[in-house]
Design a protein around this motif. Sequence first.
Motif, short mmCIF file in Angstrom:
data_model
loop_
_atom_site.label_atom_id
_atom_site.label_comp_id
_atom_site.label_asym_id
_atom_site.label_seq_id
_atom_site.Cartn_x
_atom_site.Cartn_y
_atom_site.Cartn_z
N TRP A 135 36.68 25.55 35.13
CA TRP A 135 35.38 26.14 35.44
C TRP A 135 35.09 26.07 36.93
N ALA B 23 36.97 28.88 38.43
CA ALA B 23 36.35 30.15 38.04
C ALA B 23 35.06 30.41 38.81
N ILE B 24 34.24 29.38 38.99
CA ILE B 24 32.98 29.55 39.73
C ILE B 24 33.28 29.98 41.16
N GLY C 144 35.93 31.47 42.21
CA GLY C 144 36.54 32.81 42.21
C GLY C 144 35.53 33.92 42.04
N LEU C 145 34.44 33.64 41.34
CA LEU C 145 33.42 34.66 41.08
C LEU C 145 32.36 34.75 42.16
N THR C 146 32.05 33.64 42.78
CA THR C 146 30.93 33.58 43.71
C THR C 146 31.42 33.58 45.14
N TYR D 86 36.61 30.73 48.43
CA TYR D 86 37.73 30.59 47.50
C TYR D 86 38.85 29.78 48.13
N ALA E 84 42.45 30.73 35.63
CA ALA E 84 41.05 30.77 36.07
C ALA E 84 40.88 31.70 37.26
N SER E 85 41.84 31.70 38.17
CA SER E 85 41.78 32.58 39.34
C SER E 85 41.89 34.05 38.93
N SER F 196 38.56 35.06 37.04
CA SER F 196 37.35 35.13 37.87
C SER F 196 37.48 36.16 38.99
N ARG F 197 38.59 36.14 39.71
CA ARG F 197 38.77 37.12 40.79
C ARG F 197 38.90 38.52 40.21
N ARG G 26 35.48 39.79 39.30
CA ARG G 26 34.73 40.15 40.52
C ARG G 26 35.18 41.49 41.09
#
Length: 195
Positions: free
Chosen positions: A110, A113-114, A116-118, A122, A142-143, A146-147, A150
């Motif tokens: 997580w 992931a956080i 990667g998204l925000t 990174y 996770a990368s 999330s990426r 995005r």
Amino acid sequence: MSFFKPMLDRLWRMADSAGATRVLAIVSFTESVFFPVPPDLLLIPMALARRDKAFRLAFICLVSSLLGGIVGYFLGYYFMEVAGMPIVRFYGLLDKYDAIRVWYETYDAWAVAIAGLTPVPYKVCTLTAGAFRIDFMVFIIASVLSRGLRFFAIAGLIYLFGERVRFFLEKRFDLVLIVFTILGIAGFFAIRYLK
């Protein structure tokens, strides 16, 4: 008139230029290791200039970002003191290094992931994931998720709404940058307070 209008105009011109895809790949790669500019700022005008290729451009961002993330992970894994710590210091997170360790121990994928998204840098995520020995496959999955979310969300919005997105950006680019900045600050607070 937008304070950032000259920068936006430069991005629009670059989006149509030869070699723009290569620049997008380089920016996506280096942003995952050390470069401070997010690839979104280039992806948006490029996808608008070539709307039919928006998803291909998002894929280029994802692959390049993931490759850069892998380099960042192994830099952190093997060379954190020499290469990673100067980057962590640059982003002012040296005093949060141990908090980030706890964050990883608590949230594992997580945390990746956080970041990667925000707009949480990174690159800090990739370096510390390696330094703290996060499972490599967990890091990759996770990368990618999330990426991918995005970049493909940006591509999808541009594909669906096209020129309306461009007109919005031309009129409200200052606001968009302010929102990105606020999200970035919120990301740093998340790193600071999520333990």
